[in-house]
Structure formats: structure tokens, C-alpha cells
Design an enzyme around this catalytic site. Structure first.
Site, PDB file in Angstrom:
ATOM      1  N   CYS A   1       4.115  -2.088   4.552  1.00 46.74           N
ATOM      2  CA  CYS A   1       5.550  -1.792   4.529  1.00 46.74           C
ATOM      3  C   CYS A   1       5.899  -0.326   4.716  1.00 46.74           C
ATOM      4  O   CYS A   1       6.591   0.048   5.666  1.00 46.74           O
ATOM      5  CB  CYS A   1       6.152  -2.259   3.198  1.00 46.74           C
ATOM      6  SG  CYS A   1       5.711  -3.920   2.673  1.00 46.74           S
TER       7      CYS A   1
ATOM      8  N   HIS B   1      11.395   2.586  -0.029  1.00 45.79           N
ATOM      9  CA  HIS B   1       9.933   2.598  -0.012  1.00 45.79           C
ATOM     10  C   HIS B   1       9.331   3.814   0.703  1.00 45.79           C
ATOM     11  O   HIS B   1       8.244   3.725   1.248  1.00 45.79           O
ATOM     12  CB  HIS B   1       9.390   1.299   0.617  1.00 45.79           C
ATOM     13  CG  HIS B   1       7.988   0.988   0.200  1.00 45.79           C
ATOM     14  ND1 HIS B   1       7.239   0.002   0.798  1.00 45.79           N
ATOM     15  CD2 HIS B   1       7.192   1.540  -0.745  1.00 45.79           C
ATOM     16  CE1 HIS B   1       6.049  -0.059   0.239  1.00 45.79           C
ATOM     17  NE2 HIS B   1       5.999   0.870  -0.707  1.00 45.79           N
TER      18      HIS B   1
END
Length: 602
Positions: free
Chosen positions: A82, A135
Site C-alpha cells: 500500500c 498511509h
């Protein structure tokens, strides 16, 4: 191009209505110039998780419609995980260059000298926002509000522990989300679109599904509960059918929300002047149908890094265009800037290329002989427009053998050798040479609140995380005075800071005295109120989670005010007195700059 130069044609008057805590704007029917940008990113959705790619286990009509009305990339590549993909999209650079080396405990952060696509669009007058999973760093200036975004609603961690009414961040404040997390992010994105319809906007909707935990509303899951899954994973590994059913339901929820975003554009008259991008951040997070490709999330093979990508811009990108040019997440920054006419001066060279001539139908290929690399934990694969050299040095002809079943190195030795040399050059030029020793920054005047979650702390003694995956964990098993927790921080602004701990404490353990210390300064406080809510989250899981922590609510406790000098060091938290069997469970520490002097770090 300044904000004042934007041509506006207003057909209706815009009004704003207050519904609960969310301001919901209505449409004006605006048609703006230059184009708006709407990015939708799925999390752990594989290439095969869409009906437009031939998966008839599910139906994704809204995403399929995007492909029919725009350009579908036939071979689009990202990173195996990710955070690396998100950094590559944001910067146009391979993730090892950006400082992103992993997905948690600080390794997910982009270096502060990186220039983002949000900064480029904001510099020319675009309103910028992100809704969902960031993130790429939690503490300012790694925080999204320090990377070009004016609005943020979501979470900064790698994954989240609960998807219904979850704790989230709105700007710098912790708030309670409303309803299912993907629906909630979409609600906020729609509101942003409607509030900014009279000016150009850059809206990044970063969903966190179908990433685990596998939670989805009943109205989407009912279709798949007990359903026959006709298309199955082709390999030798075992497919978990219950996992697949939950993922398919989550993908249909994503599609429904994409439809809501597209309808909001239509209602506001912004369809023809908004570039919509849809893609995913890595391959599927389980063994399920993926077009016969080898590998899954975490792998540098095709199945781990080849994902959906669709770009629609009516009247500019030809409807039904199929892009055979190999492309990657690193290309989105230069391509979207070119399409929108946004000029920028990036301080660091990009790896991505401008694919706008291909998208506008002017040429079929921009770089016929280009190479695209994928990297994960020292494993590297490289591909050109025909071949892939995998991380073990085997060569496959992807046009004839997309499943990577037959090594053709002996048949094409020159190609294999050329790609091996390219991998060695990539290792020498791109991979980091030194260990990551970056501290967590604290105390910027323009962003005085800093959260130090358990994810970024180091437990000592008996203290342990609530789950194997650090991202959404909390610290527990704090049983004696020798135990401690530390955070490696660097204080930017010297001054007085309010220190708050988010804790739980059983009634029999009340009276715990906590001490926080840094650089010879300390502050103490006693826990006088019990707060012992139950663990929850499991009641929403369609499939039991593995390795990820369950969650519970935590109560803020003001430990006191501490004087922090502008330097690097360890912030340490200890229990000076434990009257019961244990101290507290800890989710995070919050530091708020109350008053600072002029001795800030450069």
C-alpha cells in the site's frame, strides 16, 4: 494559472445545509475551466476484482461505465504493498527514492523534500483534499496537511481496526465517523465537491477496502453469503471462499460509492470538466480469481502489481480507449498535470512519464522501449512492453504467457541479460544505502498537535502490542514498574506542551501514577478514573481476522504540561506506581504546543 483566472459560469446559487456534524452543500450546475481532478484509489483490490475485466462473480457497473466512457489501461503497474504505491502516485518517483521502505512504524513516510501532486495543483489555485487512508506519515509535516492538502478526513495508518462508526481524524482532531467507513469517506468527498464546484478542485478519495478486516454492510453481503463462486483461483494455493465472498461484497460497495461520486459530478454539471481516475494500490489480498496471473499482494509478479486503472475525461479522452502502452502509478502525476495544464518545478527528478498524448488519442505509445520496476523487500522484477524478468531472474513472455509458466531465458538470452543489467542499475541507483533512522517530528507552530500512536512507539519489558500488525494496535500487558514505552522524537519548537495519554484502566487498577520524561524534563499524573470498555470489532467481521488487533475505546487523560527543548531524544512513559495487577492499556500520546520560544530547529 491563478485562481482568479479560472473561467466560471454559475447557473444556480449555491447553498449549504447543516446535516448532523457534516456540512452538505448543494449543486450550482457549475461548468468550470480548468478541469477538476477526482482520484479514487481502492485498497487491496486486484485486477480481477472488477466485472469489466471479466469477473462474473460480481457486478461493478459504475466502474465498468467509467471504462466505457474513458480509457482502460491494459497493463498498469503499482507496488506490491500500500504505502509504496501511494508514495509513487503522489511523487511520480519509485518509492525507495522517497524514503518509503515499508508500511508501518515510520517506514511508510515520504521524505520531507519530496514534492507531491497535491502541492503542484494547490500552487496554481486548486482546492485540495484527501478523504480516507493516507498511509504516508502521521506526524506533521509528514501529515497530509503538510503535503499539499488543505482538507483531511480519514486516518493516517496503514490499516484500521473497525469500519463502522470508527474513530478518525478531521484535520488535527480525533472524531467519530458515521456509518460504514467507505460510505462516510464518500459523503465527505461529495460535500467537498459541492462546496468547491465554483473553483478547480483536486479530490483524492483513498478508500481502505477491500483491505481487512472483512467488514461490509448487510445489504452488500447478503448477495454473497453462501453464494456459489464460479470463477476460482487457478493456482495450487487454497482459496478461502468465505474470504472471497466478503471481498466481492466490499468491491460492490466500492462500486456503489463510485456511482455516488459520479452522480454528484453529474448533478453539479461537472462531468465533462472533471478528470476521474480509478486504480488500486496492489494485487489481491487473498488467493482468488485474478485472470490467471501469478502472485498476489506482496509479490513482484504480475498478480501482485498489475491492477485496474481507468481515466475518464469526456470530450477529451476517447470513450472506450484501450491503452496498450505499459504504465504505472509513477505516471499519474506528470500525466494529470499535463492534462490539466498545470506547470510545476519538482525539485527531484521523476521516474514517471507524461502519457497524455496516449490518453488524448494522439499516439499509441509514448515510450515503446520503457522499463517498469517493482520492488518489495529487496525483491525486484522488471518488465518492458513484452517481457518480465522476475525476482529470481527468470524471463517470461507476458504477451504469450501472462501466467508466467514458461521461462524463455534460453530462447531470448539477450533480452534476459539486458533486463538483468537494468535490475543491477536499479539496485545501485534507487535502493537506499543507509538504514532508516528518521525520528518522529513534534511541535510545529503551524500544526501544534502531534499524535504518537502505539504503532510508532517501542515497548520495553513485558509490554506488548495487542496484535502482530502494529498499524492499529495498542499497548497492553503493562505489569511492573520496569516496563516502559519510548518514542524517538525530534522537537521542532521548544516550549510548553500539554501531554495527554489515551488509556483504559480497570477499576481495580485505579491509582496508577504515570511519568513522561524527555531530555531531563518530566511530568507526572495519577489515573483516578476507571475506564474499561470491552474489546469490539469482531461483531462486524465476516471472516475472523489474523494478526490484526481488535479495537476498543480509549479515554483521554491530561497528564500535565511538560517543557520540551528543541532537540532529538526519547520520550519515555513509565508507571511509577502500579497499585493493582497492571497499569494501563495505551493507544496513543497527544502533544499540543501551548507556548513556544524562538529556538526552533531549522
Amino acid at each position: 494559472m491563478k485562481r482568479g483566472a479560472v473561467v466560471r459560469t454559475v447557473f444556480l446559487v449555491c447553498a449549504t445545509l447543516s446535516v448532523g456534524f457534516l456540512n452538505v452543500a448543494t449543486c450550482t450546475g457549475e461548468s468550470a475551466n480548468p478541469p477538476n481532478i477526482l482520484i479514487v484509489l481502492a485498497d487491496d483490490q486486484g485486477w480481477g476484482d472488477l466485472s469489466v475485466h471479466g469477473n462474473y462473480n460480481l457486478s461493478t457497473p459504475n466502474i465498468d461505465r467509467l471504462a466505457a466512457e474513458g480509457a482502460l489501461f491494459e497493463r498498469f503497474y503499482v507496488s506490491p504493498l500500500c504505502a509504496p504505491t501511494r508514495a509513487e502516485f503522489l511523487t511520480g518517483r519509485y518509492h525507495p527514492r522517497t524514503g518509503v521502505r515499508g508500511v508501518t512504524t515510520g517506514a511508510e513516510r515520504m521524505n520531507l523534500n519530496e514534492y507531491t501532486i497535491a502541492q503542484a495543483f494547490r500552487a496554481v489555485g486548486y482546492a485540495t483534499a484527501i478523504f480516507g487512508k493516507w498511509h504516508n506519515g502521521s506526524q506533521y509535516p509528514y501529515h497530509p496537511l503538510g503535503r499539499g492538502f488543505q482538507e483531511f478526513y480519514g486516518f493516517t495508518s496503514g490499516h484500521w481496526g473497525i469500519y463502522f462508526d470508527p474513530p478518525l481524524e478531521s484535520g488535527s482532531e480525533i472524531v467519530r465517523g458515521r456509518g460504514y467507513i467507505t460510505d462516510d469517506f464518500t459523503d465527505h468527498a461529495i460535500d467537498f465537491i459541492k462546496r468547491h464546484q465554483t473553483e478547480p478542485f483536486f479530490c483524492y478519495v483513498a478508500y481502505n477496502t477491500p483491505h481487512t478486516p472483512l467488514q461490509v454492510p448487510d445489504k452488500f453481503y447478503e448477495k454473497f453469503a453462501g453464494a456459489q463462486i464460479a470463477q476460482r483461483y487457478h493456482g495450487n494455493e487454497r482459496e478461502d471462499i468465505e474470504f472471497t465472498r466478503a471481498v466481492l461484497a466490499m468491491c460492490e460497495n466500492i462500486d456503489w460509492n463510485v456511482g455516488r461520486l459520479l452522480e454528484a459530478l453529474r448533478e453539479c454539471g461537472l462531468e465533462s470538466n472533471t478528470i476521474v481516475v480509478y486504480f488500486s494500490d496492489n494485487g489481491p489480498n487473498s488467493w482468488r480469481w485474478n485472470g490467471g496471473m501469478r502472485g498476489r499482494k506482496g509479490s513482484t509478479d504480475e498478480g501482485g502489481v498489475r491492477v485496474p486503472c481507468i481515466i475518464r475525461w469526456p470530450g477529451h479522452v476517447p470513450a472506450g480507449l484501450r491503452v496498450s502502452q505499459i504504465a504505472a502509478a509513477i505516471d499519474l502525476f506528470p500525466t494529470l498535470a499535463s492534462l490539466a495544464g498545470v506547470s510545476y518545478k519538482a525539485p527531484l527528478p521523476m521516474d514517471g512519464i507524461d502519457l497524455s498524448p496516449v490518453l488524448l488519442g494522439k499516439q499509441k505509445f509514448v515510450a515503446r522501449q520503457r522499463l517498469i520496476f517493482a520492488h518489495q523487500a529487496g525483491q525486484i522484477s522488471v518488465r518492458n512492453d513484452r517481457f518480465i524478468l522476475d525476482n529470481r531472474g527468470r524471463l517470461y513472455d507476458l504477451l504469450e504467457d501472462p501466467g508466467q509458466t514458461h521461462d524463455v531465458s534460453a530462447q531470448f538470452p539477450d533480452v534476459a541479460e539486458s533486463l538483468r543489467k537494468a535490475v543491477e542499475q536499479f539496485k545501485a541507483e534507487v535502493l537506499p544505502k543507509e538504514p532508516d533512522t528518521r525520528p518522529f517530528p513534534v511541535g510545529y507552530r503551524e500544526f501544534p498537535v502531534t499524535y504518537l500512536p502505539a504503532r510508532d512507539g517501542v515497548p520495553h519489558g513485558n509490554i506488548e502490542r495487542s496484535g502482530k500488525a502494529p498499524n492499529c494496535s495498542f499497548f497492553t500487558n503493562w505489569i511492573n514498574r520496569e516496563d516502559s514505552i519510548t518514542w524517538d522524537i525530534e522537537v521542532h519548537t521548544a516550549g510548553k506542551y500539554e501531554l495527554v495519554v489515551y488509556y483504559t484502566c480497570r477499576p481495580q487498577d485505579v491509582g496508577v501514577v504515570l511519568r513522561a520524561s524527555f531530555a531531563g524534563r518530566s511530568v507526572e499524573g495519577k489515573i483516578t478514573e476507571p475506564f474499561d470498555p470491552p474489546i469490539h470489532g469482531h461483531e462486524f467481521d465476516r471472516v475472523p481476522r489474523q494478526g490484526e488487533s481488535y479495537v476498543k475505546d480509549f479515554k483521554p487523560f491530561v497528564l500535565g504540561v511538560i517543557e520540551l527543548p528543541a532537540q532529538r531524544g526519547l520520550l519515555e512513559l513509565r508507571a511509577m506506581n502500579i497499585p493493582g495487577e497492571r497499569a494501563i492499556d495505551l493507544r496513543l500520546v497527544k502533544l499540543t504546543l501551548k507556548s513556544g520560544d524562538d529556538t526552533s530547529r531549522p
